[in-house]
Design a protein around this motif. Structure first.
Motif, mmCIF file in Angstrom:
data_model
loop_
_atom_site.group_PDB
_atom_site.id
_atom_site.type_symbol
_atom_site.label_atom_id
_atom_site.label_comp_id
_atom_site.label_asym_id
_atom_site.label_seq_id
_atom_site.Cartn_x
_atom_site.Cartn_y
_atom_site.Cartn_z
ATOM 1 N N GLY A 87 35.329 29.060 46.979
ATOM 2 C CA GLY A 87 34.842 29.790 48.150
ATOM 3 C C GLY A 87 35.518 31.143 48.299
ATOM 4 N N PHE A 88 36.855 31.140 48.321
ATOM 5 C CA PHE A 88 37.586 32.394 48.479
ATOM 6 C C PHE A 88 37.503 33.244 47.216
ATOM 7 C CE2 PHE A 88 39.549 29.717 51.699
ATOM 8 C CZ PHE A 88 39.498 30.571 52.795
ATOM 9 N N MET A 89 37.537 32.613 46.061
ATOM 10 C CA MET A 89 37.456 33.374 44.821
ATOM 11 C C MET A 89 36.095 34.051 44.685
ATOM 12 S SD MET A 89 40.388 33.058 43.497
ATOM 13 C CE MET A 89 40.145 33.581 41.814
ATOM 14 N N SER A 90 35.039 33.443 45.213
ATOM 15 C CA SER A 90 33.719 34.073 45.178
ATOM 16 C C SER A 90 33.689 35.320 46.049
ATOM 17 C CB SER A 90 32.652 33.084 45.643
ATOM 18 O OG SER A 90 32.604 31.965 44.786
ATOM 19 N N LEU A 91 34.365 35.272 47.187
ATOM 20 C CA LEU A 91 34.425 36.449 48.060
ATOM 21 C C LEU A 91 35.176 37.596 47.384
ATOM 22 C CD1 LEU A 91 35.152 34.740 51.508
ATOM 23 C CD2 LEU A 91 32.971 35.643 50.664
ATOM 24 N N VAL A 92 36.271 37.259 46.719
ATOM 25 C CA VAL A 92 37.030 38.299 45.999
ATOM 26 C C VAL A 92 36.186 38.884 44.877
ATOM 27 C CG1 VAL A 92 39.072 38.737 44.593
ATOM 28 C CG2 VAL A 92 39.256 37.264 46.598
ATOM 29 N N ALA A 93 35.499 38.022 44.131
ATOM 30 C CA ALA A 93 34.650 38.501 43.041
ATOM 31 C C ALA A 93 33.500 39.354 43.566
ATOM 32 C CB ALA A 93 34.102 37.311 42.248
ATOM 33 N N LEU A 94 32.941 38.978 44.705
ATOM 34 C CA LEU A 94 31.851 39.761 45.306
ATOM 35 C C LEU A 94 32.338 41.145 45.713
ATOM 36 C CD1 LEU A 94 28.894 39.730 46.245
ATOM 37 C CD2 LEU A 94 29.712 38.871 48.464
ATOM 38 N N ALA A 95 33.534 41.200 46.310
ATOM 39 C CA ALA A 95 34.106 42.498 46.683
ATOM 40 C C ALA A 95 34.333 43.364 45.451
ATOM 41 C CB ALA A 95 35.420 42.290 47.448
ATOM 42 N N LEU A 96 34.800 42.758 44.374
ATOM 43 C CA LEU A 96 35.027 43.511 43.140
ATOM 44 C C LEU A 96 33.717 44.033 42.564
ATOM 45 C CD1 LEU A 96 36.836 44.460 40.812
ATOM 46 C CD2 LEU A 96 36.599 42.183 39.811
ATOM 47 N N VAL A 97 32.688 43.198 42.530
ATOM 48 C CA VAL A 97 31.402 43.605 41.934
ATOM 49 C C VAL A 97 30.758 44.726 42.743
ATOM 50 C CG1 VAL A 97 29.060 42.817 41.446
ATOM 51 C CG2 VAL A 97 31.004 41.386 40.818
ATOM 52 N N THR A 188 36.868 52.632 49.177
ATOM 53 C CA THR A 188 38.160 52.373 49.836
ATOM 54 C C THR A 188 38.102 51.100 50.678
ATOM 55 O OG1 THR A 188 37.505 53.827 51.670
ATOM 56 C CG2 THR A 188 38.739 54.817 49.870
ATOM 57 N N LEU A 189 36.941 50.827 51.265
ATOM 58 C CA LEU A 189 36.795 49.595 52.042
ATOM 59 C C LEU A 189 36.995 48.364 51.175
ATOM 60 C CD1 LEU A 189 35.999 48.056 54.629
ATOM 61 C CD2 LEU A 189 33.612 48.293 53.909
ATOM 62 N N PHE A 190 36.366 48.337 50.011
ATOM 63 C CA PHE A 190 36.493 47.161 49.137
ATOM 64 C C PHE A 190 37.877 47.095 48.486
ATOM 65 C CE2 PHE A 190 31.827 47.595 49.259
ATOM 66 C CZ PHE A 190 31.520 46.320 49.711
ATOM 67 N N ILE A 191 38.531 48.248 48.312
ATOM 68 C CA ILE A 191 39.917 48.216 47.835
ATOM 69 C C ILE A 191 40.809 47.514 48.850
ATOM 70 C CG2 ILE A 191 41.916 49.681 47.348
ATOM 71 C CD1 ILE A 191 40.020 51.691 46.087
ATOM 72 N N ALA A 192 40.533 47.701 50.136
ATOM 73 C CA ALA A 192 41.318 47.025 51.171
ATOM 74 C C ALA A 192 40.892 45.574 51.365
ATOM 75 C CB ALA A 192 41.187 47.798 52.495
#
Length: 281
Positions: A87-97, A188-192
């Motif tokens: 669940g959390f790893m998918s959110l991180v991956a989505l932010a990266l993509v 910058t938003l996704f970096i944060a």
């Protein structure tokens, strides 16, 4: 009697001399024996060292080959992704993509905006000094990028006072600079967001660990391992995602700064050429 005594002494001397010969031989051959012994010891030591090195190399090779045989880096990342709570790893991956999508869009736009500025300025100045304003406008229309757009805006007002031309060029330059920075705020938003999601997974993993301790009523590594694994893996992936986006963001800023400097240089050169053009008229 004296004769027998002499014979006994001679016999005793013979007996004493007889063991002396092996002793002499031993002392004569002892350096060779010692050398042979030392050589054997060194050979044994070298063989032992070679065997130890071979074992160490083989162990390292097995360590490197084992992940490859089990599926490679992709498989390892997939396992870590699942272990870190999907669940959390998918959110991180989505932010990266999504962040990478904005980065790629900006890099393509800025790359298409780059031209050979010095050559372009020289061609425009030559046409202006020749009095061919229409030819300079045509050259600007056929050239892509903000540098050519700024030149075109100045050439449209070539017959107006220089103050008006400068004001127009400065205003249009601000618009072009804003277009260059378009979308950078999202990066910058996704970096944060990426490390923040990782830290959120860390907090939730710690809460899971304490819940498991409370349920079991005992502190043991086995009970705490699951929650701690979620906490650490989500944080690591969040930081890695932020670092990747930060590298692309800095590259984009470098391109924007270079284009902004070229725009300023072009504006100054254009104003100088128009001053000379109006002076000739």
């Amino acid at each position: 009697m004296l004769k027998y005594v002499q014979m006994g002494i001679v016999a005793l001397l013979c007996l004493c001399a007889t063991p002396a010969m092996p002793q002499g031989d031993t002392t004569a051959t002892s350096p060779q024996t010692v050398a042979a012994t030392a050589t054997s010891a060194e050979q044994v030591e070298d063989d032992s060292l070679d065997m130890a090195l071979d074992e160490a190399v083989q162990q390292e090779v097995d360590t490197l080959v084992a992940p490859m045989e089990s599926g490679g880096l992709h498989q390892s990342l997939k396992m870590k992704f699942i272990e870190g709570n999907a669940g959390f790893m998918s959110l991180v991956a989505l932010a990266l993509v999504i962040g990478l999508a904005f980065c790629i869009e900006r890099i393509i736009y800025l790359s298409l905006s780059e031209i050979k500025t010095k050559r372009f300025i020289a061609d425009v100045d030559a046409k202006i000094l020749e009095g061919d304003i229409d030819g300079a406008k045509e050259l600007c229309r056929n050239t892509r990028g903000p540098v050519a757009s700024i030149c075109y805006q100045g050439l449209v007002r070539a017959n107006e006072p220089i103050d008006e031309v400068e004001r127009s060029v400065a205003a249009y330059g601000s618009v072009q600079a804003a277009n260059l920075e378009k979308g950078c705020s999202w990066i910058t938003l996704f970096i944060a967001i990426a490390p923040s999601l990782g830290f959120l997974g860390t907090v939730i993993g710690m809460v899971m660990a304490f819940d498991q301790i409370q349920t079991a009523g005992d502190i043991s590594p086995t009970i705490v391992a699951a929650g701690m694994k979620v906490a650490l893996i989500t944080t690591i992936f969040g930081i890695i995602a932020a670092l990747i986006l930060q590298v692309f963001y800095n590259y984009i800023l470098t391109k924007i700064e270079r284009l902004t400097a070229e725009m300023e240089e072009t504006a100054i050169s254009l104003l100088d050429a128009l001053v000379k053009y109006q002076a000739k008229r």
